[in-house]
Every structure is written in structure tokens, then in C-alpha cells.
Design a protein around this motif. Structure first.
Motif, PDB file in Angstrom:
ATOM      1  N   ALA A   1      -1.009   3.558  -7.791  1.00 47.33           N
ATOM      2  CA  ALA A   1       0.460   4.061  -8.331  1.00 47.33           C
ATOM      3  C   ALA A   1       0.461   4.715  -9.350  1.00 47.33           C
ATOM      4  CB  ALA A   1       1.593   2.742  -7.841  1.00 47.33           C
ATOM      5  N   GLU A   2       1.219   5.646  -9.657  1.00 46.27           N
ATOM      6  CA  GLU A   2       1.699   6.261 -11.037  1.00 46.27           C
ATOM      7  C   GLU A   2       2.765   4.984 -11.640  1.00 46.27           C
ATOM      8  OE1 GLU A   2       2.892  10.386 -12.654  1.00 46.27           O
ATOM      9  OE2 GLU A   2       4.105   9.751 -11.231  1.00 46.27           O
TER      10      GLU A   2
ATOM     11  N   VAL B   1      -0.705   5.505 -15.994  1.00 46.24           N
ATOM     12  CA  VAL B   1       0.380   5.196 -16.933  1.00 46.24           C
ATOM     13  C   VAL B   1       0.866   6.678 -17.263  1.00 46.24           C
ATOM     14  CG1 VAL B   1       1.652   4.184 -18.787  1.00 46.24           C
ATOM     15  CG2 VAL B   1      -0.126   2.959 -17.280  1.00 46.24           C
ATOM     16  N   ARG B   2       2.256   6.814 -17.026  1.00 44.36           N
ATOM     17  CA  ARG B   2       3.049   8.054 -17.511  1.00 44.36           C
ATOM     18  C   ARG B   2       4.266   7.830 -18.539  1.00 44.36           C
ATOM     19  NH1 ARG B   2       6.603  12.585 -15.894  1.00 44.36           N
ATOM     20  NH2 ARG B   2       6.567  11.695 -13.691  1.00 44.36           N
ATOM     21  N   PRO B   3       3.900   8.072 -19.721  1.00 44.81           N
ATOM     22  CA  PRO B   3       5.029   7.711 -20.778  1.00 44.81           C
ATOM     23  C   PRO B   3       6.413   8.733 -20.356  1.00 44.81           C
ATOM     24  CG  PRO B   3       3.279   7.409 -21.782  1.00 44.81           C
ATOM     25  CD  PRO B   3       2.781   8.110 -20.624  1.00 44.81           C
ATOM     26  N   PHE B   4       7.530   8.544 -20.443  1.00 46.63           N
ATOM     27  CA  PHE B   4       8.676   9.610 -20.423  1.00 46.63           C
ATOM     28  C   PHE B   4       9.478   9.148 -21.556  1.00 46.63           C
ATOM     29  CE2 PHE B   4       9.968   6.044 -17.788  1.00 46.63           C
ATOM     30  CZ  PHE B   4      11.608   5.949 -18.294  1.00 46.63           C
ATOM     31  N   GLU B   5      10.424  10.259 -21.919  1.00 40.25           N
ATOM     32  CA  GLU B   5      11.339  10.319 -23.043  1.00 40.25           C
ATOM     33  C   GLU B   5      12.515  10.447 -22.358  1.00 40.25           C
ATOM     34  OE1 GLU B   5      10.620   9.987 -26.143  1.00 40.25           O
ATOM     35  OE2 GLU B   5       8.588  10.480 -26.464  1.00 40.25           O
ATOM     36  N   GLY B   6      13.915   9.983 -22.988  1.00 45.45           N
ATOM     37  CA  GLY B   6      15.032  10.340 -22.464  1.00 45.45           C
ATOM     38  C   GLY B   6      15.421   9.640 -21.423  1.00 45.45           C
TER      39      GLY B   6
ATOM     40  N   ARG C   1       0.924  -1.362   0.127  1.00 44.77           N
ATOM     41  CA  ARG C   1      -0.038   0.102   0.008  1.00 44.77           C
ATOM     42  C   ARG C   1       0.795   1.227  -0.051  1.00 44.77           C
ATOM     43  NH1 ARG C   1      -3.440  -1.513   4.895  1.00 44.77           N
ATOM     44  NH2 ARG C   1      -1.489  -2.154   5.605  1.00 44.77           N
ATOM     45  N   ALA C   2       2.139   1.092   0.460  1.00 44.18           N
ATOM     46  CA  ALA C   2       3.080   2.263   0.398  1.00 44.18           C
ATOM     47  C   ALA C   2       3.591   2.438  -1.064  1.00 44.18           C
ATOM     48  CB  ALA C   2       4.047   2.143   1.156  1.00 44.18           C
ATOM     49  N   VAL C   3       3.340   1.570  -1.862  1.00 46.33           N
ATOM     50  CA  VAL C   3       3.824   1.904  -3.334  1.00 46.33           C
ATOM     51  C   VAL C   3       2.968   2.878  -4.006  1.00 46.33           C
ATOM     52  CG1 VAL C   3       4.289   0.806  -5.586  1.00 46.33           C
ATOM     53  CG2 VAL C   3       4.785  -0.570  -3.458  1.00 46.33           C
TER      54      VAL C   3
END
Length: 322
Positions: free
Chosen positions: A168-169, A211-216, A137-139
Motif C-alpha cells: 500500500a502507498e 511512504v509519500r509525504p504531502f503538503e497542504g 489485500r484490497a488496501v
């Protein structure tokens, strides 16, 4: 199951030259120590003010098979492993990493989820977290290295696909997500363990609102940066944890054949989607680990799966942190 220890077995120069074509000696795991199963479901490491956990999600021994290493004769592969004290199988762990930042837990990947394609005895993440004193639950953040099933099936229920960490993110490399959701990817044959994987990604991770996509190579959470390591999967990233002058590189599947860690980085593994790129990435990451004196770990390395690398001729020597 074989597990890594500090002690090592050094082959004579003549044997190493015959087996590997190297000019210098090669150091392997001591087979006597390696055969001692690790009773702990986790290992904890201190990196500055941060705690890093290796959590056992499962294990598997798979028989060696022809073409497992694409650019090395099968008999030579078996001979090298026998000289190193390994049996004619492929010992492997499934490990999820966790980083404890004050009152929150950051997971790096989520394991197999007990999916039957990975054999019996997997899906132990929650039990290992409990043993380590980590509360699911802390995640609040999950960092995904790449989208192979043994790294993401632990995010979802096997039958319903319901999220197991809905609050969670989930941070995913955009290159990786784009590859697995592009038109026609479902028809590519990537082996039996990846059958249906693209469709499942498209039905779950690609549609989830958290869900968060990221670049680099951004800083994903305080003290944790992404490091691009393509090859095994098109957009795979490693995660570099830094605190108080210490650095720990969680290298995902830069190499996922445990005895391969210290043998020959130029072996091309059939499980890598781009084997030649994986070789180039492996050498770059291993050289960085040596130069920067990083603690490095891998998802499928034998326990303890974290330690330091040193260069030895054309190969590397791995010394585990215990």
C-alpha cells in the motif's frame, strides 16, 4: 462501555449555567441508551456513491485524573460528566476509518496494532474488516492523519516492525513527519503512551519506500481531500470525503475525549500537544461542520461515531447517524 445513541438528555438551563457557565442549555447523550454496548464491530455509511466504514480496533475505559483538562477544575469536570450520565472514567474507542472506492479500500489510519501500551482488547482491525466484508489485500492506499501510536502502530508488527501493508502507498502529512524526525525530538516528554514513539517513527515510516509525504490540503485519492487540523499533533490532518453532494469529515483527534464532543470546545486536553491551538482548530472545524451540514466522525468517539453537529449557545449538540 458507553455508546452514543440518538436520544439525548437535556440539562436545565440553571444546571448547565452552574456546571459550564453557558447561557443556553446543553444536550448530552442519554445515559440509559448510551450504556448499551454496540455488538457490531463496524458501522457503514453511504456518502453518495462511496461507502465509509467505522471499524472498531479496540476500546478502553481510563479513570478520570486531575489535570486531564488543563483549564477546568477537576471537580467541575467530574460534575459535568455526572450530570451527563457518564461515570468517573474516560470511555474511549479506537476506531479506524475505511473508504471503499469501487474495487479498492482506502484506510484512514491503521489503529493500535494491538500494542500493549493501549491495554488489552485492542488490535482488532483485521477482524472488524472481515466482519465488514473488507479484504486487507484490497488496501492500496493508507491515509495517515498524524503519527501518534494508536494511529500508526497497526502499520507494523509489534516486535519486528515489519510492514503489515507492504503493497500500500502510505500518505503522510509532511509537516507531521518532519516534526517527528527533527533532531532532539526523542528527548521531549510527551507522556507514557508516546515514550519511544519518535524513535520508532524514525526506524520505520521515515525509511519506508512506500511512504509519500504531502503538503497542504490536496486531493489524496479521488473524492478525499486533506484538511489541516493542527493542535493535537503538529501536522495533523482530517479527511473530507465528498461524493454526490454529500460530505463526510473524518476528523481524527480534533477532539478525542468522547463526552467532550457536546460539552465545551474550549476545554484544553492534556493529550493535545498544543492545547490552545487544538481549541482554535476544534471550534473552526465544528463550526464548519455545522455550516456545511457535514457528517463528522472522530477516532475516539463512542459508537456510532458519526453524525451531525448543531450549535447550542457556546457548545454543540451531536446527533449520531444510526
Amino acid at each position: 462501555m458507553f455508546d452514543v445513541s440518538r436520544r439525548s438528555l437535556t440539562l436545565g438551563a440553571a444546571t448547565a449555567c452552574v456546571a459550564l457557565g453557558l447561557e443556553k442549555r446543553v444536550t448530552f447523550v442519554d445515559p440509559a441508551k448510551a450504556q448499551q454496548s454496540d455488538p457490531q464491530p463496524y458501522r457503514k455509511y453511504k456518502i453518495g456513491d462511496v461507502e465509509v466504514f467505522s471499524l472498531i480496533d479496540g476500546m478502553r475505559d481510563a479513570p478520570l485524573r486531575d489535570n486531564m483538562i488543563r483549564n477546568v477544575d477537576f471537580e467541575r469536570v467530574k460534575a459535568v460528566l455526572r450530570h451527563a450520565g457518564f461515570p468517573d472514567n474516560r470511555p474511549s474507542r479506537f476506531i479506524v476509518m475505511a473508504v471503499k472506492l469501487r474495487d479498492q479500500v482506502v484506510l484512514i489510519d491503521a489503529g493500535t496494532g494491538g500494542h500493549p501500551i493501549y491495554g488489552e482488547g485492542n488490535g482488532r482491525l483485521f477482524a472488524s474488516m472481515a466482519a465488514a466484508g473488507l479484504d486487507p489485500r484490497a488496501v492500496k492506499t493508507i491515509l495517515v492523519s498524524h503519527l501518534h501510536g494508536d494511529h500508526i502502530y497497526g502499520l507494523m508488527h509489534n516486535e519486528t516492525n515489519a510492514q503489515l501493508f507492504p503493497d500500500a502507498e502510505i500518505m503522510v502529512p509532511a509537516t507531521e513527519l518532519n516534526w517527528w524526525t527533527r533532531p532532539g525530538v526523542e528527548s521531549i516528554d510527551l507522556g507514557p503512551t508516546r515514550k519511544g514513539l519518535a524513535r520508532r517513527i524514525q526506524a520505520t515510516i521515515a525509511t519506508w519506500k512506500n511512504v509519500r509525504p504531502f503538503e497542504g490540503e490536496p486531493e489524496l485519492v479521488p473524492g478525499v481531500h486533506a484538511v489541516q487540523v493542527p493542535g493535537h499533533s503538529p501536522g495533523m490532518v482530517a479527511h473530507l470525503v465528498a461524493s454526490g453532494g454529500d460530505q463526510f469529515l473524518i476528523s481524527a483527534d480534533v477532539v478525542n475525549f468522547s463526552p467532550h464532543i457536546s460539552i465545551n470546545p474550549e476545554w484544553q486536553l492534556a493529550v493535545d500537544q498544543d492545547p490552545q491551538m487544538a481549541v482554535e482548530t476544534r471550534k473552526r472545524i465544528f463550526d464548519r461542520a455545522v455550516a456545511d451540514r457535514l457528517i463528522i466522525s472522530g477516532t475516539h468517539w463512542l459508537m456510532p461515531n458519526a453524525g451531525k453537529l448543531a450549535k447550542d449557545g457556546n457548545s454543540y449538540v451531536f446527533t449520531a447517524e444510526v
